[in-house]
Design an enzyme around this catalytic site. Sequence first.
Site, PDB file in Angstrom:
ATOM      1  N   HIS A 267       0.693   0.537  -3.982  1.00 51.01           N
ATOM      2  CA  HIS A 267      -0.211   1.585  -3.521  1.00 51.01           C
ATOM      3  C   HIS A 267      -1.536   1.556  -4.270  1.00 51.01           C
ATOM      4  O   HIS A 267      -2.562   1.993  -3.742  1.00 51.01           O
ATOM      5  CB  HIS A 267       0.454   2.950  -3.684  1.00 51.01           C
ATOM      6  CG  HIS A 267       1.547   3.200  -2.694  1.00 51.01           C
ATOM      7  ND1 HIS A 267       2.156   4.419  -2.541  1.00 51.01           N
ATOM      8  CD2 HIS A 267       2.146   2.381  -1.791  1.00 51.01           C
ATOM      9  CE1 HIS A 267       3.080   4.343  -1.598  1.00 51.01           C
ATOM     10  NE2 HIS A 267       3.097   3.105  -1.136  1.00 51.01           N
ATOM     11  N   HIS A 516      11.401  -4.048  -0.799  1.00 50.14           N
ATOM     12  CA  HIS A 516      12.212  -3.317   0.180  1.00 50.14           C
ATOM     13  C   HIS A 516      13.679  -3.742   0.109  1.00 50.14           C
ATOM     14  O   HIS A 516      14.571  -2.966   0.439  1.00 50.14           O
ATOM     15  CB  HIS A 516      11.665  -3.548   1.593  1.00 50.14           C
ATOM     16  CG  HIS A 516      10.271  -3.025   1.762  1.00 50.14           C
ATOM     17  ND1 HIS A 516       9.410  -3.491   2.735  1.00 50.14           N
ATOM     18  CD2 HIS A 516       9.581  -2.078   1.079  1.00 50.14           C
ATOM     19  CE1 HIS A 516       8.255  -2.843   2.634  1.00 50.14           C
ATOM     20  NE2 HIS A 516       8.342  -1.989   1.642  1.00 50.14           N
TER      21      HIS A 516
END
Length: 751
Positions: A267, A516
């Site tokens: 991010h 992930h």
Amino acid sequence: MADNVTKSGLMEKCKPCKVGIKCVPQIQCPAHVRMGQHEKPQVCDLPAGKFGFCCETGQNHTAHESKERRSAFPAILPPDVLEEARKNFEQLMHGVAHLQIPVQRGHPDFIHGIVFHSTPKEDLHNFALSNNALEQVITTQVFGQKEQVPLDDFITNNVQVKFSKTPLAHHCQAPPICRGRQNLRSLDGTCNNPLAQRSHWGAAGQSMERLLPPAYEDGIWTPRAKAKDGSPLTSAREISRILFEDVHRPHHKCNQLIMQFGQLLAHDVSQSSSVRLDENGGLVQCCSTGGQSILPRDKQHFACLPIPVAENDEFYGAFGVRCLNLVRLSLVPSADCQLSYGKQRSKVTHFLDASPVYGSNEEAARDLRTFHGGRLRMFNDFGRDLLPLTSDKSACGSDEPGKSCFKSGDGRTNQIISLITLQIVFAREHNRICDVLAKLNPTATDEWLYQEARRIVIAELQHITYNEYLPAVIGPKQVKRFRLTPQHQGYSTDYSVDVNPAITNEFSGAAFRMGHSSVDGKFRIRDEIINIPDVMFNPSRMRKREFFDDMLQTLFAQPMQQIDSSITQGLSRFLFRGDSPFGLDLAAINIQRGRDQGLRCYNDYLEVMGAPKLRNFDQFPKEVGEKLSRVYHSTDDIDLWVGGLLEQAIEDGIVGITFSEIIADQFARFKHGDRFYYEYDKKINPSAFQPAQLQELRKASIARLICDNADHLTLHTVPTAGFVRADFPGNQLVHCDDPRLPSVDLNAWRM
């Protein structure tokens, strides 16, 4: 190779590179894949017993072409090209607003849209920017058709035709003017590179770069959709359900904190933006209500790239779902104002600069400040500092009364509660440093305290990343090969004005999505088990008094999942489910997103690393090879994200060789292309740390950071190696005042 090799005792060594030419890993000299054998760069020695290249072409994916070849195209865009492109653009945009299909609050597609969350002002700007870029791309397509430009010329940036002196020239973005603004790191990332023509490198809103040319079908923007034999690629959902099962494989050494820190870094350096319906940020819908079918082409938005779902899908079939919504990423206008393929943008700065804490523009940063004592705004929740609450009801996708939703420098903060936990740690660290600096320097201004604390927090983030996180992810040998190891003392001299720090599509769209696979579907907090979908954009639990400490201990103690062909169903079936009985499939989204971005096949990235391409599925383990052959016609069709996850982890790392190289290359860009990197001296960085300050910053660790900012209601001990499981042999749990957890002594900042 024999001509480049000299013998020294029992060892063979390559001849050194010419003066001024560096020896780099082959992936950092990607133009070599387009060279003939006689043109290849000289082979050279790298640390850890590996060969590299004496690279003269830099990190560009192609060598510069001759002037003769460039002159084959018209110098000015012909009027008929501009007129046809204008008509095509208007036709594409005409009636788009009437394609609106309402997306209900609480539906997975609505919650997915929050991932790209922006303010109304940003929505307006992003919409205009995306349309400007689209008009340029359409002009490039028309020009290519009329002039019969070979695909290779577009993907290697060889069409040197400018938009100058055309109506599209005003879409081009001029580099920012940096006079008087170069002594401190800017919030938006501008003016980092000292060369005026490169002052936009790494800035918020700039395009991603590429390791290899895009695999767009037309070389310009049409998504990768065909297999090598010309048949359609298998649906991303079909690949996901056949290859990526939910198998519990806890990592023997690494904990969930490394997964969560990785998301914070992601991010920090990247936020893409999907194409929107209008300037108000309206969501594009490509599926009929409830995902029961893909909309007909004449009712689809031009940016639709839906994922087909088979009727016999063992999960979605039960709900009648035949379509998963996906909208293409928006583009950014050409930085050099010339015809080009579509380039995706990052809305945040491309630097490791703690932008989730401070924001990526002046307006966001000011909104987070108290303007007193340098401190950031916080929400005092019965004596505990949490992130400030936001009044923006769309930030969590719900307007339920009493539901808490937090605010930081990044709109994705509420995506999952473990992310909020780390965001609180870093915000508290900023304020803790401000308070100490204020006591040491009673006459210091609010601005000095804010900027100095921000510099220290960014330095701590960078040191933890390069000293603890990267060695665990890509292994110590890769860290050494790519010159990423922090100094023990003194300053680094690795900065180069020629390194563009921008994130690559391969990093953003594939390699750094490896995390992930590391996600466990549940958080085990004391006697409670929390399913991950239940705490996505639903952060109210953070208001429970002991939850913050408990969450930190869970991140320390709970193992991350191995990075492999397993994805928790919390992400592959129930992602952003909200009020729905089903959610989205993140594995399918990752595969489809790679095709949207024109990522090349897995085999091409083996080649750029200098490894042989795979010729058949038998070269994989038997079970994996059989599954791959069910969803791909050829090894040349395997998507990069898929191939990377199927590799065995490298020595002392958690990812396979391909992802380790792409990640290492990216963090080399962040270090070697960032003038304000914490280890550079005043010759490079005008706001460099003093030698004594730099030595203190080298004590920073993730364990110390958490100790200094926990509530200490239930957390009293931490493991000395913060990214290693608390129960791993040799990783002792120590009290926060233990001398084995040294602190950064801020007395070095006494003026």
